[in-house]
Design an enzyme around this catalytic site. Sequence first.
Site: not given
Length: 241
Positions: A95, A191, A223
């Site tokens: 991320s 995700d 995610h």
Amino acid sequence: MQRDYTATEVFQESGPDAIVYLHGGAWIDVRNSPRDFAELAARVREDAPLASQYAVTYRLSPEVQHPVHVADCVEHISQLIVEKGIRKLHLLGHSVGATLCWQILTALPGDRRYPEGPDFAMKLALVRSSLAHVFLVDGIYSLRALLEEYPDYDYFVNKAFKSLKDFEDPSESAERISAGPILHVIHSYKDELLTLKQTQYLTAVLTAHQIPYKLYVDDLGLHEDVYRNEKVAAYIVAQLP
């Protein structure tokens, strides 16, 4: 509440080849930490027992803003290189950890968008000189494209950056990618927080600049599941010598 941003998680100490993990959390979330990678590190250790594994952290927004996050990461990674005798470094960021990895690859010392001073430049050069592989996992790469797709994400972007002008887009910085490290762009079909658009944006930039990369897209979970996924562990191990 800020945690101890100097804390380094040691998963395995085996030798001079090391994986260093950078966690996500939108620059603001105290729930994400170096411990995010405990399960992944255990999976990697099963098939790569000779690779040392560490994870570092950084101060969070809104108490601090960019470029403090990248400065903290460079400080802690360079310290690991010196203290642990790391000769070959593999970075993995999830991320905004992937964002930070990209910034480590492309930051231009002296540019107003990055940390100032010779100390940062020296430590950044040390980190770059050791890099072998960089794994960018379900990352954020273009804030402009991110906010076009997810306008509501300004709630964390505005905490982490004084202005979007403080963030250098990959289309501007890609030309500074060195020929050394091998880039791996990884994304999960499942995700729910980031579609493939960020990954597609980055790979389009890399292609336009004729920068080689490896792309791995698969069902790797949601995610916050990706950095625990056994397929990701297997992919990492397959790249190591």
